[in-house]
Scaffold this active site. Structure first.
Site, PDB file in Angstrom:
ATOM      1  N   ARG A   9      -4.728  -3.757  22.776  1.00  0.00           N
ATOM      2  CA  ARG A   9      -4.996  -4.658  21.931  1.00  0.00           C
ATOM      3  C   ARG A   9      -4.084  -5.643  22.019  1.00  0.00           C
ATOM      4  NH1 ARG A   9      -3.640  -1.379  16.846  1.00  0.00           N
ATOM      5  NH2 ARG A   9      -4.377  -3.255  15.689  1.00  0.00           N
ATOM      6  N   SER A  11      -2.340  -7.490  19.463  1.00  0.00           N
ATOM      7  CA  SER A  11      -1.328  -7.543  18.331  1.00  0.00           C
ATOM      8  C   SER A  11       0.051  -7.532  18.987  1.00  0.00           C
ATOM      9  CB  SER A  11      -1.591  -6.556  17.388  1.00  0.00           C
ATOM     10  OG  SER A  11      -1.032  -5.174  17.634  1.00  0.00           O
ATOM     11  N   LYS A  80      -0.799   7.905  15.993  1.00  0.00           N
ATOM     12  CA  LYS A  80      -1.772   8.063  14.760  1.00  0.00           C
ATOM     13  C   LYS A  80      -3.121   7.461  14.544  1.00  0.00           C
ATOM     14  CE  LYS A  80       0.335   4.380  11.961  1.00  0.00           C
ATOM     15  NZ  LYS A  80       1.066   4.044  10.618  1.00  0.00           N
ATOM     16  N   ASP A  81      -3.125   6.405  15.554  1.00  0.00           N
ATOM     17  CA  ASP A  81      -4.494   5.927  15.247  1.00  0.00           C
ATOM     18  C   ASP A  81      -5.746   6.749  16.386  1.00  0.00           C
ATOM     19  OD1 ASP A  81      -3.579   3.986  13.685  1.00  0.00           O
ATOM     20  OD2 ASP A  81      -3.226   2.610  15.411  1.00  0.00           O
ATOM     21  N   THR A 124      -0.360  -2.006   0.457  1.00  0.00           N
ATOM     22  CA  THR A 124      -0.881  -1.014   1.641  1.00  0.00           C
ATOM     23  C   THR A 124      -2.471  -0.658   1.541  1.00  0.00           C
ATOM     24  OG1 THR A 124      -0.243   1.421   2.643  1.00  0.00           O
ATOM     25  CG2 THR A 124      -0.227   0.837   0.198  1.00  0.00           C
ATOM     26  N   ARG A 128      -2.944   7.594   2.055  1.00  0.00           N
ATOM     27  CA  ARG A 128      -1.880   8.781   1.918  1.00  0.00           C
ATOM     28  C   ARG A 128      -0.768   8.154   1.224  1.00  0.00           C
ATOM     29  NH1 ARG A 128       2.614   8.430   4.810  1.00  0.00           N
ATOM     30  NH2 ARG A 128       1.908   6.631   5.985  1.00  0.00           N
ATOM     31  N   ARG A 129      -0.401   6.785   1.742  1.00  0.00           N
ATOM     32  CA  ARG A 129       0.815   6.100   1.227  1.00  0.00           C
ATOM     33  C   ARG A 129       0.589   5.860  -0.536  1.00  0.00           C
ATOM     34  NH1 ARG A 129       1.471   2.058   6.007  1.00  0.00           N
ATOM     35  NH2 ARG A 129       2.870   3.258   7.406  1.00  0.00           N
ATOM     36  N   LYS A 130      -0.807   5.422  -0.828  1.00  0.00           N
ATOM     37  CA  LYS A 130      -1.236   5.256  -2.214  1.00  0.00           C
ATOM     38  C   LYS A 130      -1.019   6.474  -2.997  1.00  0.00           C
ATOM     39  CE  LYS A 130      -5.088   3.633  -4.844  1.00  0.00           C
ATOM     40  NZ  LYS A 130      -6.401   3.158  -5.103  1.00  0.00           N
ATOM     41  N   ARG A 146      -4.269  -5.612   4.782  1.00  0.00           N
ATOM     42  CA  ARG A 146      -4.687  -5.259   6.079  1.00  0.00           C
ATOM     43  C   ARG A 146      -4.200  -6.198   6.912  1.00  0.00           C
ATOM     44  NH1 ARG A 146      -9.408  -3.570   7.857  1.00  0.00           N
ATOM     45  NH2 ARG A 146      -8.452  -3.523  10.244  1.00  0.00           N
ATOM     46  N   GLY A 147      -4.308  -6.267   8.338  1.00  0.00           N
ATOM     47  CA  GLY A 147      -3.446  -7.180   9.272  1.00  0.00           C
ATOM     48  C   GLY A 147      -2.422  -6.567  10.007  1.00  0.00           C
ATOM     49  N   ASN A 148      -1.938  -7.350  10.907  1.00  0.00           N
ATOM     50  CA  ASN A 148      -1.012  -6.859  11.886  1.00  0.00           C
ATOM     51  C   ASN A 148       0.556  -6.961  11.108  1.00  0.00           C
ATOM     52  OD1 ASN A 148       0.240  -9.467  12.572  1.00  0.00           O
ATOM     53  ND2 ASN A 148      -1.341  -9.617  13.805  1.00  0.00           N
ATOM     54  N   ARG A 152       1.223  -9.104   7.721  1.00  0.00           N
ATOM     55  CA  ARG A 152       1.807  -8.611   6.453  1.00  0.00           C
ATOM     56  C   ARG A 152       3.035  -9.011   5.831  1.00  0.00           C
ATOM     57  NH1 ARG A 152      -0.555  -2.107   7.019  1.00  0.00           N
ATOM     58  NH2 ARG A 152      -2.261  -2.422   8.599  1.00  0.00           N
ATOM     59  N   CYS A 240      -7.932   9.064   8.315  1.00  0.00           N
ATOM     60  CA  CYS A 240      -7.469   7.867   7.268  1.00  0.00           C
ATOM     61  C   CYS A 240      -8.621   7.717   6.211  1.00  0.00           C
ATOM     62  CB  CYS A 240      -6.974   6.564   8.155  1.00  0.00           C
ATOM     63  SG  CYS A 240      -8.605   5.598   8.721  1.00  0.00           S
TER      64      CYS A 240
END
Length: 308
Positions: A9, A11, A80-81, A124, A128-130, A146-148, A152, A240
Protein backbone atom coordinates in the site's frame (compact mmCIF):
# COMPACT_ATOMS: atom_id res chain seq x y z
CA UNK A 1 16.51 -15.39 -7.74
CA UNK A 2 17.96 -11.93 -8.49
CA UNK A 3 14.97 -9.73 -7.65
CA UNK A 4 12.10 -9.78 -5.18
CA UNK A 5 9.04 -7.56 -5.72
CA UNK A 6 7.06 -6.43 -2.67
CA UNK A 7 3.45 -5.38 -3.25
CA UNK A 8 2.63 -2.54 -0.86
CA UNK A 9 0.00 0.00 0.00
CA UNK A 10 1.13 3.61 -0.46
CA UNK A 11 0.45 4.92 3.05
CA UNK A 12 3.45 6.12 5.08
CA UNK A 13 3.15 3.23 7.54
CA UNK A 14 2.75 0.56 4.83
CA UNK A 15 5.79 1.93 2.97
CA UNK A 16 7.83 1.98 6.20
CA UNK A 17 6.91 -1.65 6.86
CA UNK A 18 7.76 -2.77 3.32
CA UNK A 19 11.04 -0.84 3.28
CA UNK A 20 11.96 -2.27 6.70
CA UNK A 21 11.49 -5.84 5.45
CA UNK A 22 13.20 -5.04 2.13
CA UNK A 23 16.30 -3.82 4.00
CA UNK A 24 16.50 -6.99 6.12
CA UNK A 25 16.26 -9.13 2.97
CA UNK A 26 18.94 -7.08 1.20
CA UNK A 27 21.24 -7.44 4.22
CA UNK A 28 20.66 -11.19 4.51
CA UNK A 29 20.74 -12.19 0.84
CA UNK A 30 22.45 -11.03 -2.33
CA UNK A 31 19.14 -10.00 -3.85
CA UNK A 32 17.59 -6.83 -5.26
CA UNK A 33 14.27 -5.89 -3.60
CA UNK A 34 11.84 -3.41 -5.19
CA UNK A 35 8.50 -2.02 -4.00
CA UNK A 36 5.39 -1.95 -6.20
CA UNK A 37 2.69 0.40 -4.87
CA UNK A 38 -1.06 -0.30 -4.97
CA UNK A 39 -4.15 1.45 -3.66
CA UNK A 40 -6.53 -0.89 -1.85
CA UNK A 41 -10.27 -0.51 -1.29
CA UNK A 42 -9.53 0.10 2.37
CA UNK A 43 -7.46 3.14 1.36
CA UNK A 44 -10.16 4.50 -0.96
CA UNK A 45 -13.40 3.90 0.98
CA UNK A 46 -12.71 6.22 3.89
CA UNK A 47 -16.25 7.35 4.64
CA UNK A 48 -17.57 4.08 6.09
CA UNK A 49 -16.52 2.04 9.11
CA UNK A 50 -14.53 -1.07 8.18
CA UNK A 51 -17.10 -3.28 9.89
CA UNK A 52 -19.73 -2.14 7.37
CA UNK A 53 -17.70 -2.44 4.16
CA UNK A 54 -16.06 -5.83 4.55
CA UNK A 55 -13.42 -5.66 7.26
CA UNK A 56 -9.66 -5.60 7.20
CA UNK A 57 -9.36 -7.91 4.20
CA UNK A 58 -9.98 -4.72 2.19
CA UNK A 59 -6.36 -3.79 2.88
CA UNK A 60 -4.94 -7.06 1.55
CA UNK A 61 -7.11 -8.14 -1.42
CA UNK A 62 -5.47 -6.03 -4.14
CA UNK A 63 -2.00 -6.98 -2.91
CA UNK A 64 -2.96 -10.66 -2.95
CA UNK A 65 -4.34 -10.37 -6.47
CA UNK A 66 -1.07 -8.81 -7.66
CA UNK A 67 0.84 -11.82 -6.29
CA UNK A 68 -1.58 -14.28 -7.91
CA UNK A 69 -1.03 -12.44 -11.25
CA UNK A 70 2.75 -12.91 -10.75
CA UNK A 71 3.26 -9.13 -10.56
CA UNK A 72 4.79 -9.43 -7.07
CA UNK A 73 6.36 -12.11 -4.88
CA UNK A 74 5.37 -10.96 -1.40
CA UNK A 75 3.44 -8.38 0.61
CA UNK A 76 4.15 -6.96 4.06
CA UNK A 77 1.05 -6.46 6.19
CA UNK A 78 0.23 -5.33 9.68
CA UNK A 79 -0.56 -8.86 10.83
CA UNK A 80 -3.74 -7.66 12.55
CA UNK A 81 -5.09 -6.82 9.05
CA UNK A 82 -4.43 -10.32 7.70
CA UNK A 83 -7.44 -12.68 7.56
CA UNK A 84 -7.03 -16.17 9.03
CA UNK A 85 -7.41 -17.88 5.66
CA UNK A 86 -5.38 -17.32 2.48
CA UNK A 87 -6.25 -17.67 -1.21
CA UNK A 88 -4.91 -20.82 -2.86
CA UNK A 89 -1.30 -20.26 -3.89
CA UNK A 90 -0.51 -17.78 -1.10
CA UNK A 91 0.80 -18.42 2.42
CA UNK A 92 1.83 -16.60 5.57
CA UNK A 93 5.57 -17.01 5.01
CA UNK A 94 6.93 -15.26 8.09
CA UNK A 95 6.06 -13.22 11.18
CA UNK A 96 8.72 -10.67 12.08
CA UNK A 97 9.74 -9.27 15.49
CA UNK A 98 6.89 -7.45 17.19
CA UNK A 99 6.83 -3.80 18.20
CA UNK A 100 4.96 -2.90 21.42
CA UNK A 101 1.37 -4.05 21.00
CA UNK A 102 -0.37 -1.55 23.32
CA UNK A 103 -2.91 1.06 22.25
CA UNK A 104 -2.18 4.74 22.83
CA UNK A 105 -4.21 7.91 23.34
CA UNK A 106 -3.00 11.01 21.51
CA UNK A 107 -4.16 14.45 22.59
CA UNK A 108 -3.21 18.09 22.27
CA UNK A 109 -4.81 19.09 25.58
CA UNK A 110 -5.06 16.10 27.90
CA UNK A 111 -2.09 14.30 29.41
CA UNK A 112 -3.77 10.98 30.18
CA UNK A 113 -7.04 9.09 29.90
CA UNK A 114 -8.38 10.06 33.31
CA UNK A 115 -7.83 13.76 32.64
CA UNK A 116 -10.29 13.75 29.72
CA UNK A 117 -13.36 15.87 30.55
CA UNK A 118 -16.82 14.36 30.78
CA UNK A 119 -18.28 13.85 27.29
CA UNK A 120 -14.90 14.14 25.58
CA UNK A 121 -14.88 13.41 21.83
CA UNK A 122 -12.66 10.40 21.08
CA UNK A 123 -11.75 9.36 17.54
CA UNK A 124 -11.52 5.67 16.62
CA UNK A 125 -13.23 3.36 14.14
CA UNK A 126 -12.28 0.22 16.07
CA UNK A 127 -15.28 -1.46 17.70
CA UNK A 128 -12.85 -3.22 20.06
CA UNK A 129 -11.48 0.09 21.29
CA UNK A 130 -14.95 1.66 21.49
CA UNK A 131 -16.24 -1.20 23.66
CA UNK A 132 -13.34 -1.02 26.09
CA UNK A 133 -13.23 2.78 26.26
CA UNK A 134 -16.92 2.86 27.17
CA UNK A 135 -16.34 0.19 29.82
CA UNK A 136 -13.78 2.48 31.43
CA UNK A 137 -15.61 5.78 30.74
CA UNK A 138 -19.30 5.46 29.72
CA UNK A 139 -19.50 9.26 29.48
CA UNK A 140 -17.22 9.50 26.43
CA UNK A 141 -18.46 10.29 22.92
CA UNK A 142 -16.82 7.86 20.48
CA UNK A 143 -16.65 9.21 16.92
CA UNK A 144 -15.65 7.23 13.81
CA UNK A 145 -12.19 8.15 12.53
CA UNK A 146 -10.80 6.58 9.32
CA UNK A 147 -7.68 7.41 7.31
CA UNK A 148 -3.98 6.74 7.62
CA UNK A 149 -2.03 7.57 10.78
CA UNK A 150 -0.87 10.97 9.55
CA UNK A 151 -4.33 12.14 8.42
CA UNK A 152 -5.83 11.07 11.76
CA UNK A 153 -3.26 13.14 13.63
CA UNK A 154 -4.02 16.14 11.40
CA UNK A 155 -7.72 15.86 12.29
CA UNK A 156 -6.77 15.85 15.97
CA UNK A 157 -4.60 18.96 15.52
CA UNK A 158 -7.44 20.78 13.78
CA UNK A 159 -9.55 20.39 16.92
CA UNK A 160 -12.13 17.86 15.77
CA UNK A 161 -11.36 15.53 18.68
CA UNK A 162 -10.23 15.77 22.29
CA UNK A 163 -8.18 12.64 21.71
CA UNK A 164 -7.68 9.84 19.20
CA UNK A 165 -6.69 6.21 19.77
CA UNK A 166 -3.97 4.56 17.69
CA UNK A 167 -1.70 1.53 17.92
CA UNK A 168 1.53 2.50 19.66
CA UNK A 169 3.50 0.46 17.09
CA UNK A 170 2.63 2.80 14.21
CA UNK A 171 3.54 5.88 16.25
CA UNK A 172 6.93 4.38 17.12
CA UNK A 173 7.69 3.19 13.59
CA UNK A 174 6.91 6.57 12.02
CA UNK A 175 8.49 8.49 14.95
CA UNK A 176 5.30 10.52 15.43
CA UNK A 177 5.71 11.08 19.16
CA UNK A 178 6.78 14.71 18.50
CA UNK A 179 3.70 15.40 16.40
CA UNK A 180 1.33 15.80 19.36
CA UNK A 181 1.60 17.24 22.86
CA UNK A 182 0.57 14.15 24.81
CA UNK A 183 0.73 10.38 24.26
CA UNK A 184 -0.75 8.11 26.90
CA UNK A 185 0.08 4.41 26.66
CA UNK A 186 -2.79 2.19 27.80
CA UNK A 187 -1.88 -0.83 29.88
CA UNK A 188 -3.15 -4.12 28.50
CA UNK A 189 -5.43 -4.43 31.51
CA UNK A 190 -7.08 -1.14 30.45
CA UNK A 191 -7.32 -1.85 26.70
CA UNK A 192 -6.65 -5.35 25.41
CA UNK A 193 -5.04 -4.97 21.96
CA UNK A 194 -6.24 -6.49 18.70
CA UNK A 195 -4.95 -9.89 17.67
CA UNK A 196 -1.41 -9.55 16.22
CA UNK A 197 -1.23 -5.80 16.86
CA UNK A 198 2.36 -4.58 16.49
CA UNK A 199 3.48 -7.60 14.43
CA UNK A 200 4.23 -7.73 10.70
CA UNK A 201 3.03 -10.64 8.59
CA UNK A 202 4.83 -11.45 5.36
CA UNK A 203 2.49 -13.08 2.85
CA UNK A 204 4.02 -14.63 -0.25
CA UNK A 205 3.45 -16.87 -3.21
CA UNK A 206 3.83 -20.55 -2.37
CA UNK A 207 7.26 -20.99 -3.92
CA UNK A 208 10.02 -22.96 -2.18
CA UNK A 209 12.85 -20.61 -3.26
CA UNK A 210 11.00 -17.53 -2.03
CA UNK A 211 9.89 -19.18 1.21
CA UNK A 212 13.52 -20.11 1.95
CA UNK A 213 14.59 -16.49 1.42
CA UNK A 214 11.91 -15.27 3.81
CA UNK A 215 12.73 -17.66 6.69
CA UNK A 216 15.24 -15.17 8.09
CA UNK A 217 12.36 -12.77 8.92
CA UNK A 218 10.71 -15.08 11.46
CA UNK A 219 10.78 -14.21 15.17
CA UNK A 220 10.04 -17.19 17.42
CA UNK A 221 8.56 -15.24 20.35
CA UNK A 222 6.25 -13.20 18.09
CA UNK A 223 5.17 -16.38 16.32
CA UNK A 224 4.18 -17.96 19.65
CA UNK A 225 2.17 -14.90 20.74
CA UNK A 226 0.39 -14.34 17.43
CA UNK A 227 -0.36 -18.05 16.95
CA UNK A 228 -2.43 -17.97 20.15
CA UNK A 229 -4.15 -14.75 19.10
CA UNK A 230 -4.93 -15.83 15.54
CA UNK A 231 -6.23 -19.22 16.70
CA UNK A 232 -8.63 -17.44 19.07
CA UNK A 233 -9.96 -15.20 16.27
CA UNK A 234 -10.17 -18.03 13.72
CA UNK A 235 -12.09 -20.29 16.11
CA UNK A 236 -14.60 -17.53 16.89
CA UNK A 237 -14.71 -16.58 13.17
CA UNK A 238 -14.36 -12.97 14.24
CA UNK A 239 -12.60 -10.03 12.60
CA UNK A 240 -12.89 -6.27 12.83
CA UNK A 241 -16.64 -6.62 12.12
CA UNK A 242 -17.09 -7.48 15.81
CA UNK A 243 -15.48 -6.20 19.02
CA UNK A 244 -12.76 -8.70 20.01
CA UNK A 245 -9.48 -8.11 21.82
CA UNK A 246 -6.90 -10.86 22.34
CA UNK A 247 -3.28 -10.46 23.40
CA UNK A 248 -0.64 -13.01 24.35
CA UNK A 249 2.50 -11.71 26.07
CA UNK A 250 5.49 -14.02 26.44
CA UNK A 251 7.77 -13.49 29.44
CA UNK A 252 10.53 -16.10 29.75
CA UNK A 253 8.68 -19.46 30.05
CA UNK A 254 5.18 -18.09 30.72
CA UNK A 255 2.56 -16.47 28.49
CA UNK A 256 -0.04 -14.03 29.81
CA UNK A 257 -3.18 -14.20 27.65
CA UNK A 258 -5.85 -11.51 27.89
CA UNK A 259 -9.10 -11.72 25.92
CA UNK A 260 -12.32 -9.73 25.69
CA UNK A 261 -15.38 -9.61 23.43
CA UNK A 262 -18.83 -8.10 23.67
CA UNK A 263 -21.15 -5.40 22.44
CA UNK A 264 -19.79 -2.16 20.91
CA UNK A 265 -21.41 -0.05 23.66
CA UNK A 266 -19.76 -2.12 26.42
CA UNK A 267 -23.10 -3.10 27.92
CA UNK A 268 -22.32 -6.85 27.73
CA UNK A 269 -18.87 -8.44 27.70
CA UNK A 270 -16.94 -11.67 28.26
CA UNK A 271 -13.40 -11.21 29.56
CA UNK A 272 -10.59 -13.43 30.85
CA UNK A 273 -6.91 -13.32 31.76
CA UNK A 274 -4.84 -16.52 31.91
CA UNK A 275 -1.25 -17.62 32.50
CA UNK A 276 0.04 -20.64 30.57
CA UNK A 277 3.41 -22.27 30.04
CA UNK A 278 5.25 -21.37 26.84
CA UNK A 279 5.27 -25.07 25.92
CA UNK A 280 1.44 -25.08 25.95
CA UNK A 281 0.95 -22.36 23.33
CA UNK A 282 -0.11 -24.59 20.43
CA UNK A 283 -3.87 -24.96 20.43
CA UNK A 284 -4.43 -22.69 23.44
CA UNK A 285 -6.11 -19.96 21.37
CA UNK A 286 -8.66 -22.50 20.19
CA UNK A 287 -9.17 -23.87 23.72
CA UNK A 288 -9.78 -20.37 25.12
CA UNK A 289 -12.16 -19.48 22.27
CA UNK A 290 -14.20 -22.62 22.93
CA UNK A 291 -14.40 -21.70 26.62
CA UNK A 292 -15.74 -18.29 25.57
CA UNK A 293 -18.21 -20.01 23.23
CA UNK A 294 -19.48 -22.17 26.09
CA UNK A 295 -20.32 -18.90 27.88
CA UNK A 296 -22.33 -17.53 24.95
CA UNK A 297 -19.62 -15.79 22.90
CA UNK A 298 -21.16 -16.66 19.53
CA UNK A 299 -24.55 -15.31 20.54
CA UNK A 300 -22.95 -12.16 21.92
CA UNK A 301 -20.98 -11.56 18.72
CA UNK A 302 -24.12 -12.07 16.61
CA UNK A 303 -25.86 -9.51 18.80
CA UNK A 304 -22.89 -7.17 18.27
CA UNK A 305 -23.13 -7.59 14.47
CA UNK A 306 -26.80 -6.66 14.58
CA UNK A 307 -25.95 -3.42 16.43
CA UNK A 308 -23.49 -2.21 13.79
Amino acid sequence: MNQLIIATRKSALALWQSEHIAQILKNQHNVDVVLQGFKTKGDILLDSPLAKIGGKGLFTKELEESMLRNEAHLAVHSLKDVPSFFPKGLVLAAVSKREKSNDAMLSQKYENFLSLPKGAKIGTTSLRRKMQLLLLRPDLEIISLRGNVNSRIEKLKKGGFDAIILALAGIKRLKLDKEVNFIYEFSKDELIPAASQGALGIESVEDVKILNLLKCLNDENTLIETTIEREFIATLEGGCQVPIGINAELNEDMVCVRAILGLPDGSEILKDKRMIKKSEFKGFGEILAKEFMSKGAKELLKKAEDMI
